[in-house]
Scaffold this active site. Sequence first.
Site, PDB file in Angstrom:
ATOM      1  N   SER A   1       9.637 -42.529 -19.033  1.00 21.74           N
ATOM      2  CA  SER A   1       8.769 -43.077 -20.065  1.00 21.74           C
ATOM      3  C   SER A   1       8.350 -44.475 -19.631  1.00 21.74           C
ATOM      4  O   SER A   1       7.951 -44.681 -18.482  1.00 21.74           O
ATOM      5  CB  SER A   1       9.503 -43.081 -21.412  1.00 21.74           C
TER       6      SER A   1
ATOM      7  N   TYR B   1      -2.791 -45.180 -22.510  1.00 20.45           N
ATOM      8  CA  TYR B   1      -1.506 -45.011 -21.819  1.00 20.45           C
ATOM      9  C   TYR B   1      -0.345 -45.179 -22.799  1.00 20.45           C
ATOM     10  O   TYR B   1       0.583 -44.365 -22.830  1.00 20.45           O
ATOM     11  CB  TYR B   1      -1.394 -46.030 -20.686  1.00 20.45           C
TER      12      TYR B   1
ATOM     13  N   ASN C   1       8.781 -36.853 -14.103  1.00 24.00           N
ATOM     14  CA  ASN C   1       8.287 -38.122 -13.590  1.00 24.00           C
ATOM     15  C   ASN C   1       6.771 -38.156 -13.409  1.00 24.00           C
ATOM     16  O   ASN C   1       6.172 -39.222 -13.469  1.00 24.00           O
ATOM     17  CB  ASN C   1       8.960 -38.417 -12.243  1.00 24.00           C
TER      18      ASN C   1
ATOM     19  N   LYS D   1       2.859 -42.617 -24.046  1.00 26.29           N
ATOM     20  CA  LYS D   1       4.281 -42.954 -23.926  1.00 26.29           C
ATOM     21  C   LYS D   1       4.955 -43.036 -25.299  1.00 26.29           C
ATOM     22  O   LYS D   1       6.134 -42.674 -25.445  1.00 26.29           O
ATOM     23  CB  LYS D   1       4.458 -44.265 -23.149  1.00 26.29           C
TER      24      LYS D   1
ATOM     25  N   ASP E   1       2.081 -28.339 -10.332  1.00 25.44           N
ATOM     26  CA  ASP E   1       1.104 -29.106 -11.096  1.00 25.44           C
ATOM     27  C   ASP E   1       1.509 -28.966 -12.554  1.00 25.44           C
ATOM     28  O   ASP E   1       1.529 -27.850 -13.088  1.00 25.44           O
ATOM     29  CB  ASP E   1      -0.300 -28.542 -10.852  1.00 25.44           C
TER      30      ASP E   1
END
Length: 276
Positions: free
Chosen positions: A133, A147, A82, A151, A55
Amino acid sequence: MNNRTILITGASSGIGKVTAKYFAERGWNVAATMRTPEKETELAKMPNIKLYQLDVTNDESITKALDGAIKDFGKIDVLVNNAGYGAVGVFEKATKEQIQKQFDTNVFGVMNVTRQILPYFRAKKGGTIINVSSMGGRLTFPLYSVYHATKWALEGWSESLQFEVRQFGIKIKNIEPGAIKTDFMTRSMDLFKKESLKDYDRYEEIATYNTEESYKSAPDSMVVGKTIFKAANDSSYKLRYPASGQASLFLFLRRLLPFGVFNGLVRGAVEKGFKN
């Protein structure tokens, strides 16, 4: 026979799972990590894949997974950060907890795993860290503000980090997918909801519809897995790898066009049918 080892976070589905299989089929040892490895059956059957509980928000689980992979395979050559998901919707509807969780996974989770593997890569004088990314780390669309923030943070952090670790032979590489057919739009998405706030409803409905339509013609996760494979085998210090034709085109247009023109193209596509 290739005896290189790759550790992948978030390997239970989507890009992570496809990438694990792609590398394993090409002779790599794969440490496939996920929060609940006991639920995974397909990857567990492949001879050169081992599953580990990890985790990205839990330091102890990261330590155990890294130590376990090094013990089982003898080394780790490549880390793929990822694990991640999308928290999406009108920003005003987002709760503080939703925003914190998005950053905890997409930004701080990547930093947590990377921080723990850097001493190992420094000691062995080499290693590759690949971050999944998004083209959304260098351009933006409506309803993705939180979001995008994660990124963009990931892109800036990676760009700075590469300077520090290059002296040890450590490479930082960012994979930048565009729209991809995964469970991103379903299981992997956290939608902001606030029933009492109606003012954005029409805009949200139209922008969501147009965005979902764009995903219908998107490539599947394999295009990202292949890009990760290319980056993992690239001995150069190249930082960014667009992971689809769409991503390459959008990023090219973002560099080429004035911001106002590019912004107009985005509005024309995502807000089509909306009358202000």
